[in-house]
Design an enzyme around this catalytic site. Structure first.
Site, PDB file in Angstrom:
ATOM      1  N   GLU A 276       0.849  -1.218   0.000  1.00  0.00           N
ATOM      2  CA  GLU A 276       0.000   0.000   0.000  1.00  0.00           C
ATOM      3  C   GLU A 276       0.869   1.247   0.000  1.00  0.00           C
ATOM      4  OE1 GLU A 276      -3.315  -0.045  -0.787  1.00  0.00           O
ATOM      5  OE2 GLU A 276      -2.685  -2.122  -0.842  1.00  0.00           O
ATOM      6  N   TRP A 279       1.608   1.914  -3.399  1.00  0.00           N
ATOM      7  CA  TRP A 279       0.602   2.665  -4.168  1.00  0.00           C
ATOM      8  C   TRP A 279       0.841   4.167  -4.028  1.00  0.00           C
ATOM      9  CZ3 TRP A 279      -2.796   1.664  -7.893  1.00  0.00           C
ATOM     10  CH2 TRP A 279      -3.165   0.336  -8.114  1.00  0.00           C
ATOM     11  N   TRP A 307     -19.972  12.437 -20.202  1.00  0.00           N
ATOM     12  CA  TRP A 307     -20.265  12.849 -18.823  1.00  0.00           C
ATOM     13  C   TRP A 307     -21.577  13.617 -18.799  1.00  0.00           C
ATOM     14  CZ3 TRP A 307     -17.139  10.435 -15.703  1.00  0.00           C
ATOM     15  CH2 TRP A 307     -15.807  10.197 -16.055  1.00  0.00           C
ATOM     16  N   ASN A 344     -10.644   3.469   2.522  1.00  0.00           N
ATOM     17  CA  ASN A 344     -10.297   3.340   1.098  1.00  0.00           C
ATOM     18  C   ASN A 344     -11.354   2.595   0.288  1.00  0.00           C
ATOM     19  OD1 ASN A 344      -8.433   3.495  -1.219  1.00  0.00           O
ATOM     20  ND2 ASN A 344      -8.375   1.272  -0.963  1.00  0.00           N
ATOM     21  N   TRP A 362     -15.189  13.159 -12.895  1.00  0.00           N
ATOM     22  CA  TRP A 362     -14.410  12.799 -11.708  1.00  0.00           C
ATOM     23  C   TRP A 362     -13.757  14.007 -11.054  1.00  0.00           C
ATOM     24  CZ3 TRP A 362      -9.171  13.868 -12.060  1.00  0.00           C
ATOM     25  CH2 TRP A 362      -8.668  14.093 -13.347  1.00  0.00           C
ATOM     26  N   TRP A 385      -8.999   8.975  -7.957  1.00  0.00           N
ATOM     27  CA  TRP A 385     -10.153   9.383  -8.767  1.00  0.00           C
ATOM     28  C   TRP A 385     -10.044   8.884 -10.197  1.00  0.00           C
ATOM     29  CZ3 TRP A 385     -14.870  10.724  -7.607  1.00  0.00           C
ATOM     30  CH2 TRP A 385     -15.123  11.076  -6.286  1.00  0.00           C
TER      31      TRP A 385
HETATM   32  C1  LIG Z   1     -11.197   8.303  -4.848  1.00  0.00           C
HETATM   33  C2  LIG Z   1      -9.998   8.151  -3.953  1.00  0.00           C
HETATM   34  C3  LIG Z   1      -9.363   9.288  -3.456  1.00  0.00           C
HETATM   35  C4  LIG Z   1      -8.244   9.155  -2.626  1.00  0.00           C
HETATM   36  N1  LIG Z   1      -7.639  10.292  -2.146  1.00  0.00           N
HETATM   37  C5  LIG Z   1      -6.542  10.186  -1.354  1.00  0.00           C
HETATM   38  C6  LIG Z   1      -5.872  11.347  -0.856  1.00  0.00           C
HETATM   39  O1  LIG Z   1      -6.234  12.480  -1.158  1.00  0.00           O
HETATM   40  N2  LIG Z   1      -4.822  11.168  -0.011  1.00  0.00           N
HETATM   41  C7  LIG Z   1      -4.360   9.925   0.332  1.00  0.00           C
HETATM   42  O2  LIG Z   1      -3.391   9.817   1.087  1.00  0.00           O
HETATM   43  N3  LIG Z   1      -4.938   8.821  -0.166  1.00  0.00           N
HETATM   44  C8  LIG Z   1      -6.011   8.908  -0.975  1.00  0.00           C
HETATM   45  N4  LIG Z   1      -6.625   7.765  -1.448  1.00  0.00           N
HETATM   46  C9  LIG Z   1      -6.002   6.462  -1.179  1.00  0.00           C
HETATM   47  C10 LIG Z   1      -6.474   5.739   0.087  1.00  0.00           C
HETATM   48  O3  LIG Z   1      -7.867   5.743   0.164  1.00  0.00           O
HETATM   49  C11 LIG Z   1      -5.902   6.347   1.373  1.00  0.00           C
HETATM   50  O4  LIG Z   1      -4.508   6.507   1.265  1.00  0.00           O
HETATM   51  C12 LIG Z   1      -6.180   5.430   2.572  1.00  0.00           C
HETATM   52  O5  LIG Z   1      -7.563   5.226   2.711  1.00  0.00           O
HETATM   53  C13 LIG Z   1      -5.629   6.070   3.821  1.00  0.00           C
HETATM   54  O6  LIG Z   1      -5.973   5.324   4.947  1.00  0.00           O
HETATM   55  P1  LIG Z   1      -4.850   4.606   5.804  1.00  0.00           P
HETATM   56  O7  LIG Z   1      -3.763   5.567   6.137  1.00  0.00           O
HETATM   57  O8  LIG Z   1      -5.528   3.935   6.932  1.00  0.00           O
HETATM   58  O9  LIG Z   1      -4.317   3.559   4.768  1.00  0.00           O
HETATM   59  P2  LIG Z   1      -3.483   2.218   4.974  1.00  0.00           P
HETATM   60  O10 LIG Z   1      -4.274   1.134   4.381  1.00  0.00           O
HETATM   61  O11 LIG Z   1      -3.040   2.068   6.372  1.00  0.00           O
HETATM   62  O12 LIG Z   1      -2.233   2.429   4.011  1.00  0.00           O
HETATM   63  C14 LIG Z   1      -1.000   3.012   4.470  1.00  0.00           C
HETATM   64  C15 LIG Z   1      -0.635   4.164   3.579  1.00  0.00           C
HETATM   65  O13 LIG Z   1      -0.430   3.738   2.242  1.00  0.00           O
HETATM   66  C16 LIG Z   1      -0.870   4.746   1.334  1.00  0.00           C
HETATM   67  N5  LIG Z   1      -1.965   4.213   0.517  1.00  0.00           N
HETATM   68  C17 LIG Z   1      -2.823   3.225   0.838  1.00  0.00           C
HETATM   69  N6  LIG Z   1      -3.677   2.993  -0.179  1.00  0.00           N
HETATM   70  C18 LIG Z   1      -3.362   3.862  -1.144  1.00  0.00           C
HETATM   71  C19 LIG Z   1      -3.875   4.111  -2.440  1.00  0.00           C
HETATM   72  N7  LIG Z   1      -4.891   3.398  -2.965  1.00  0.00           N
HETATM   73  N8  LIG Z   1      -3.311   5.089  -3.188  1.00  0.00           N
HETATM   74  C20 LIG Z   1      -2.271   5.809  -2.704  1.00  0.00           C
HETATM   75  N9  LIG Z   1      -1.732   5.603  -1.474  1.00  0.00           N
HETATM   76  C21 LIG Z   1      -2.269   4.650  -0.706  1.00  0.00           C
HETATM   77  C22 LIG Z   1      -1.367   5.905   2.175  1.00  0.00           C
HETATM   78  O14 LIG Z   1      -0.308   6.826   2.327  1.00  0.00           O
HETATM   79  C23 LIG Z   1      -1.704   5.222   3.488  1.00  0.00           C
HETATM   80  O15 LIG Z   1      -1.668   6.094   4.593  1.00  0.00           O
HETATM   81  C24 LIG Z   1      -7.758   7.871  -2.293  1.00  0.00           C
HETATM   82  C25 LIG Z   1      -8.399   6.741  -2.803  1.00  0.00           C
HETATM   83  C26 LIG Z   1      -9.513   6.880  -3.618  1.00  0.00           C
HETATM   84  C27 LIG Z   1     -10.182   5.650  -4.138  1.00  0.00           C
END
Ligand SMILES: Cc1cc2nc3c(=O)[nH]c(=O)nc-3n(C[C@H](O)[C@H](O)[C@H](O)COP(=O)(O)OP(=O)(O)OC[C@H]3O[C@@H](n4cnc5c(N)ncnc54)[C@H](O)[C@@H]3O)c2cc1C
Length: 480
Positions: A276, A279, A307, A344, A362, A385
């Site tokens: 993650e 990602w 759209w 997420n 989007w 997005w």
């Molecule tokens: C539509 C949409 C918008 C999003 N906008 C953002 C945003 O503005 N900022 C943001 O940090 N994340 C965003 N995310 C990704 C993800 O949802 C969040 O990083 C995650 O929910 C954060 O929760 P956590 O720290 O508990 O994640 P954990 O599951 O604990 O993951 C650890 C870290 O990994 C990174 N990470 C995890 N999943 C993703 C992912 N899919 N993409 C990129 N990094 C990821 C984050 O830095 C996160 O804190 C978005 C996802 C979607 C689908």
């Protein structure tokens, strides 16, 4: 008297494992820690309301940590270049160090600042404090950027072991006293009308808060992360995203902590967590190489996607307010509004409803998230997005339309998440909780639910709108 070096803090609001600070200290200099509030320089993506709230508290925390080590944060407002120049003159600093940012506006600004200050005889050095891999370090066989995550991560993951150990925070920071500067409060980051109670109740911004959140995660959810990370009804993820965004904890430290917390060889949970973080790395890789993507689709065919007219504000407003009539989506949008964060899985489902079922562009959803998320991050938000809208870096060979009912049944099987955020549905039986419109009138009445009375009827026919979304995809998919 030793030299003075300005350390320009930006989105690296920590003392632990901070390469810019470390380099300045290694040079044996007195440090002038500086933060400059210049939201115009981040336009069109200046921090949104939730981010500003976070920033206020994070700056206070950083200032406190600096003071505990004999220094303080000098805060300015205005043009960064002019302020840095003036600060260098008044403090006699010979060098400026900072950690890099990667979004297009600040990259262009920093390049300009570096050129100008170097021309004025100052030594400028930028460092990597935000990422495990610089966006330009990973390249495909033919030297281009990756567009598929799995290939990107196959390239990066084996190199994780090569990372040097993170650097501990300094015990003391030799400094230079400089008059003036603003207080954090003078930046006016907090809302005038207090809507931030939910944020305050859910988060502790700052480096200590980041460390506490990390320790909480390591001691609990990390072990089951691989299995539970998709469940919004369980505390299965780290909730470290805002801390990572503001650089209150660095990814190198986080990785080192997870490595130390788990037995070797890595468990499923640990690998899944590193992935993650991968990602996040991928998001920065994409934003760096495709800086147009916060506004424009990575997949150019989507310029012609049918759209819906964005002027249809009623649909957007219902989505924003968690009044769509689709429980999982409403729960997510209300969680976002109340806490500044959304799980997420639910982000994906809510974004899919907006872009696929409602066929709203989007960019509208990305803007709303930008203003309301405490972790709003241009790279991750753009990736999330675009991925969900189908126009980004998604390797799936089909056009994905999430079914919010099935997603709810699968990832919130007991309905705890929906019941928490949509309490008006709490007494519905599990069988119909994710789709109250299928309940009989008797069931609804027994549960105290009145569709379009105390909970909306669904604003869209899920099956029909799915077909329309797919038809839209059919129209553009063969565009050259
Ligand atoms: C539509 C949409 C918008 C999003 N906008 C953002 C945003 O503005 N900022 C943001 O940090 N994340 C965003 N995310 C990704 C993800 O949802 C969040 O990083 C995650 O929910 C954060 O929760 P956590 O720290 O508990 O994640 P954990 O599951 O604990 O993951 C650890 C870290 O990994 C990174 N990470 C995890 N999943 C993703 C992912 N899919 N993409 C990129 N990094 C990821 C984050 O830095 C996160 O804190 C978005 C996802 C979607 C689908």
């Amino acid at each position: 008297m030793s030299d003075t070096i300005i350390v320009w803090f930006r989105r690296d609001l920590r003392l632990d494992d901070n390469p810019a600070l470390e380099a300045a200290l290694r040079a044996g200099a007195r440090i002038l820690p500086v933060y400059i509030h210049a939201p115009d320089e981040e336009a069109p993506w200046a921090p949104g309301a939730a981010s500003r709230w976070w920033l206020h508290h994070s700056l206070e925390s950083l200032d406190g940590a600096l003071r505990a080590r004999g220094a303080r944060l000098w805060i300015g407002q205005g043009k960064s270049l002019a302020l840095l120049r003036r600060l260098a003159e008044t403090s006699g600093a010979r060098a400026i160090h900072w950690n890099r940012l990667y979004d297009p506006a600040t990259r262009a600004r920093d390049t300009e600042i570096k050129q100008q200050l170097r021309a004025a005889g100052l030594d400028c050095a930028s460092h990597n404090g935000a990422l495990l891999f610089e966006p330009w370090e990973a390249a495909t066989g033919n030297g281009g950027p990756y567009k598929v995550f799995s290939a990107f991560w196959r390239h990066c993951a084996p190199r994780l072991a090569e990372h040097p150990d993170p650097i501990a925070a300094p015990a003391r920071i030799p400094t230079v006293e400089l008059d003036g500067g603003a207080t954090v409060a003078e930046l006016g980051l907090l809302p005038r009308l207090s809507w931030d109670q939910g944020l305050a109740a859910n988060w502790t911004p700052g480096e200590d808060g980041a460390r506490m959140a990390a320790e909480h995660f390591l001691a609990g959810p990390l072990g089951g992360y691989g299995k539970l990370r998709d469940h919004p009804d369980r505390p299965g993820t780290s909730r470290l995203s805002p801390h990572l965004h503001f650089g209150e904890i660095g990814p190198r430290r986080l990785l080192a902590l997870t490595r130390a917390a788990l037995p070797a060889p890595p468990t499923l949970g640990e690998d899944a967590f590193a992935r993650e973080l991968g990602w996040r790395e991928f998001a920065y890789h994409l934003l760096y190489h495709f800086p147009q993507t916060p506004e424009h689709p990575l997949d150019a065919r989507f310029a012609d996607y049918p759209w819906r007219e964005p002027s249809d504000t009623e649909l957007l407003e219902r989505w924003q307010r968690g009044r769509t009539g689709i429980p999982l989506v409403d729960a997510g949008m209300r969680e976002l509004w109340h806490t500044g964060w959304m799980h997420n899985r639910v982000r994906m489902v809510a974004a899919s409803l907006l872009t696929k079922n409602l066929r709203l562009p989007w960019q509208l959803g990305a803007r709303w998230f930008w203003d309301t998320l405490v972790d709003a991050d241009l790279a991750c938000n753009t990736l999330g997005w675009q991925w969900t809208a189908g126009c980004g870096a998604d390797a799936a060979p089909y056009f994905r339309v999430f079914n919010p009912v099935r997603q709810g049944e699968r990832f919130d099987p007991n309905g705890d998440y929906v019941r928490r955020w949509c309490p008006e549905l709490a007494r519905l039986p599990d069988k119909v909780l994710q789709q109250p419109w299928t309940a009989t009138n008797t069931t609804l009445a027994r549960a105290g639910v009145g569709l379009d009375l105390n909970y909306p009827a669904p604003m869209i026919d899920l099956a029909q709108s799915r077909r329309e979304a797919l038809a839209g995809w059919e129209r553009i998919k063969t565009t050259p």
